[in-house]
Structure formats: C-alpha cells, structure tokens
Design a protein around this motif. Structure first.
Motif, short mmCIF file in Angstrom:
data_model
loop_
_atom_site.label_atom_id
_atom_site.label_comp_id
_atom_site.label_asym_id
_atom_site.label_seq_id
_atom_site.Cartn_x
_atom_site.Cartn_y
_atom_site.Cartn_z
N LEU A 28 0.80 -1.24 -0.12
CA LEU A 28 0.11 -0.16 0.00
C LEU A 28 0.82 1.19 -0.09
O LEU A 28 0.34 2.22 -0.14
N ARG A 29 2.12 1.05 0.31
CA ARG A 29 3.08 2.36 0.46
C ARG A 29 3.40 2.83 -1.09
O ARG A 29 3.47 2.16 -2.04
N ARG A 30 3.39 4.15 -1.04
CA ARG A 30 4.02 4.83 -2.19
C ARG A 30 5.32 4.16 -2.91
O ARG A 30 6.19 4.30 -2.04
N LYS A 31 5.21 3.84 -4.02
CA LYS A 31 6.67 3.56 -4.82
C LYS A 31 6.99 4.72 -5.54
O LYS A 31 6.28 4.99 -6.51
N HIS A 32 8.37 4.90 -5.68
CA HIS A 32 8.95 6.05 -6.57
C HIS A 32 9.44 5.46 -7.87
O HIS A 32 10.27 4.70 -7.70
N LYS A 33 8.68 5.54 -8.69
CA LYS A 33 9.17 4.86 -10.26
C LYS A 33 10.32 5.48 -10.95
O LYS A 33 10.27 6.52 -11.28
N THR A 72 10.90 -3.89 -6.79
CA THR A 72 10.78 -3.11 -5.68
C THR A 72 11.93 -3.21 -4.87
O THR A 72 12.35 -4.24 -4.21
N ILE A 73 12.71 -1.79 -4.26
CA ILE A 73 13.76 -1.93 -3.68
C ILE A 73 13.60 -0.87 -2.60
O ILE A 73 13.03 0.37 -3.02
N GLN A 78 12.32 4.73 2.26
CA GLN A 78 11.72 4.78 0.95
C GLN A 78 11.69 3.76 0.05
O GLN A 78 12.64 2.80 -0.02
N LEU A 79 10.44 3.44 -0.76
CA LEU A 79 10.43 2.18 -1.66
C LEU A 79 10.42 2.75 -3.01
O LEU A 79 9.93 3.67 -3.43
N PHE A 80 11.45 2.24 -3.84
CA PHE A 80 11.43 2.46 -5.18
C PHE A 80 11.07 1.37 -6.16
O PHE A 80 11.27 0.25 -5.81
N HIS A 236 22.61 6.27 -2.49
CA HIS A 236 21.49 6.16 -1.93
C HIS A 236 20.72 7.37 -1.52
O HIS A 236 19.62 7.67 -1.67
N GLU A 237 21.65 8.42 -1.12
CA GLU A 237 21.48 9.71 -0.53
C GLU A 237 20.68 10.60 -1.66
O GLU A 237 19.62 11.27 -1.76
N THR A 238 21.41 10.21 -3.05
CA THR A 238 20.87 10.87 -4.06
C THR A 238 19.38 10.66 -4.52
O THR A 238 18.63 11.41 -4.83
N LEU A 239 19.45 9.54 -4.36
CA LEU A 239 18.15 9.03 -4.83
C LEU A 239 17.08 9.21 -3.91
O LEU A 239 15.94 9.66 -4.49
#
Ligand code: GTP
Ligand code: MG
Length: 247
Positions: A28-33, A72-73, A78-80, A236-239
C-alpha cells in the motif's frame, strides 16, 4: 462467541508470523517509479542486485535481460520501483514502450547506467583485448553506443530527473579524471543537455561488483572497499533526495 474470537486471534498470529502485515503495508505504500537504461552489458541488472548486497557475486556475462520488468527496492525508509530494461540494440522499441508506460504510471526519473565502454555481454575475445589491455576501439565503439541510446529516451522526458551512474569504477578508477569528465563536461553531457534541456541532471561514480573484465583484465588496484561503500552511500542519498524533485 469466545471460540470465534480465539480462532480470529490465532489466524491473526499466523499471518503476522508469515510477515503478511508487513507485505500488505509495503503493497500500500507509495513507490517512486524509476526506469533504468543503459546499453547491453553496462551492468543494469547487476546494479539492482547490488542494493541488497554491497559485495554481490558477478552475474554471468551471457545472461542478458530479455524483457522489461519491475523490482521494488527499499532505500533508507523509501520504496523505489525500478524498471530494468533490456539493453540490446534490437530491443529499442521495447525500451521506448517501457518508458511510455512508466511515464503514464507517474515516472519520477531515469537512471542511465554507463561504463566508459566496459560493456560485458559475451563479445568475441579478439574484439575485446589488444595484447594485455582492453582494446581502445572496443571502448570507443561502446561509448558511441551509449550516446546513440540516449537519443531514444531523453527527448521523450519532460522535467523528470536523470541520474547518470558511471558504473564499473573498479575497472576504470585509475583513469577517473578522464572518465568522469567525459560524462560531466564532455560529449555525453553536451548531448544529454541538448536532447533534454529541462531535466535536472546528476552524475555519480559507482561499482556494483569487483570483477575482472571478461574474466581477464584485472581491476584497478585503487578502488577499495571504503570507496565502494562511499559511492553506494552517495547514490542512496541522491536517490532519496530526488524524491519530489521532478515536478
Ligand atoms: N567489474 C565489474 N563488472 C560489472 C559491474 N557491473 C556489472 N558487471 C558485469 O557486467 C556484465 C553485464 O552486467 P548485466 O547487469 O548483466 O548488464 P545489463 O546492463 O543488465 O545488460 P542487458 O541485460 O543485456 O541489458 C556481468 O558479467 C556483470 O557481472 C561492475 O560494477 N564492475
Ligand atoms: Mg540486464
């Protein structure tokens, strides 16, 4: 009634033990595409493997990705959702289709994986080595391919961010000034900014794995574990910082 309640409590405990609630919360969490581009053998699939393991094993150079697929990572909290794409020249239409679908689904940005020509995908050895070193012509041709492939997708983007990840630093680290300046100030950046002047562009160095090029040419001795961890942290920080930067 109490039987029903105790059965319900038991069911709750069983699904809790199976990790069901965590899975439901993640679903259900938002994933950044994010969509991942790069010519065949640049290391896209290996890059995705490296998120779970800083010291992952090298993938077989003959195992090419055939179809675009999502992974999904989790990075920090945060989820990407990364779309890994097939990089072979013949799959151009497939990549454009994957990009159109990603834009329709709310794409945040692109990670373009480049490696200064050190693409590894099962090419014949006589094309790759020149004596004990990598053939200059092989590296040049593959850098040209990187430039050709950005023409496929960069003009289709609007204001999404573009992170260029210059991977395989374990192979080219001794030559890092030349390599990074090609991507930050040279031909590559000229073309990317011409094709998409609106995007926010960032360039980072990276290495997914330590491995001899085609199992033969040794790594640069100067790219050590501390450098690998620093590059990974920076990525990771940049993403995470890129979230919300697109629109
Ligand atoms: N030395 C070194 N080798 C790497 C690195 N990343 C990937 N490789 C190797 O490069 C080869 C190709 O990597 P892949 O991840 O399969 O390449 P890809 O971009 O997914 O290629 P396609 O699926 O054809 O689009 C594999 O043998 C990897 O182990 C790296 O950071 N350093
Ligand atoms: Mg792949």
């Amino acid at each position: 009634m109490s039987d029903v309640l105790s059965t319900a409590a038991e069911i709750y405990q069983v699904v809790d033990r199976m990790g069901f609630w965590d899975q439901l919360r993640d679903a259900l969490r938002r994933k950044h595409k994010v969509i991942l581009f790069g010519a065949s053998g640049a290391g896209k699939t290996q890059f995705l493997e490296s998120f779970g393991n800083t010291f992952a094993k090298a993938l077989d150079q003959v195992a090419r990705t055939q179809f675009a697929h999502d992974r999904t990572i989790q990075i920090q909290d945060q989820l990407f959702r990364f779309t890994d794409t097939p990089g072979t020249v013949a799959q151009s239409a497939h990549r454009v289709q994957a990009l159109r679908e990603a834009i329709g689904a709310g794409l945040c940005g692109v990670v373009n994986l480049v490696c200064y020509g050190y693409h590894e995908y099962g090419a014949p050895l006589e094309e790759i080595v020149d004596g004990d070193v990598v053939s200059w012509d092989y590296l040049r041709r593959h850098r040209d391919l990187e430039l050709e492939q950005i023409s496929e997708w960069a003009p289709l983007l609007d204001s999404e961010w573009i992170i260029t990840v210059v991977t395989k630093a374990d192979l080219w680290w001794d030559n890092k000034e030349e390599v990074m300046s090609h991507y930050i100030r040279g031909e590559y950046d000229d073309k990317l900014s011409y094709l998409n002047p609106r995007s926010h562009r960032v360039t980072l160095s990276y290495s997914s794995v330590n491995s001899r090029f085609y199992g033969r040419i040794p790594c640069s001795g100067h790219f050590d574990d501390a450098e690998r961890v620093r590059c990974r942290q920076h990525l990771h920080e940049t993403l995470v910082q890129s979230i919300g930067a697109a629109r």
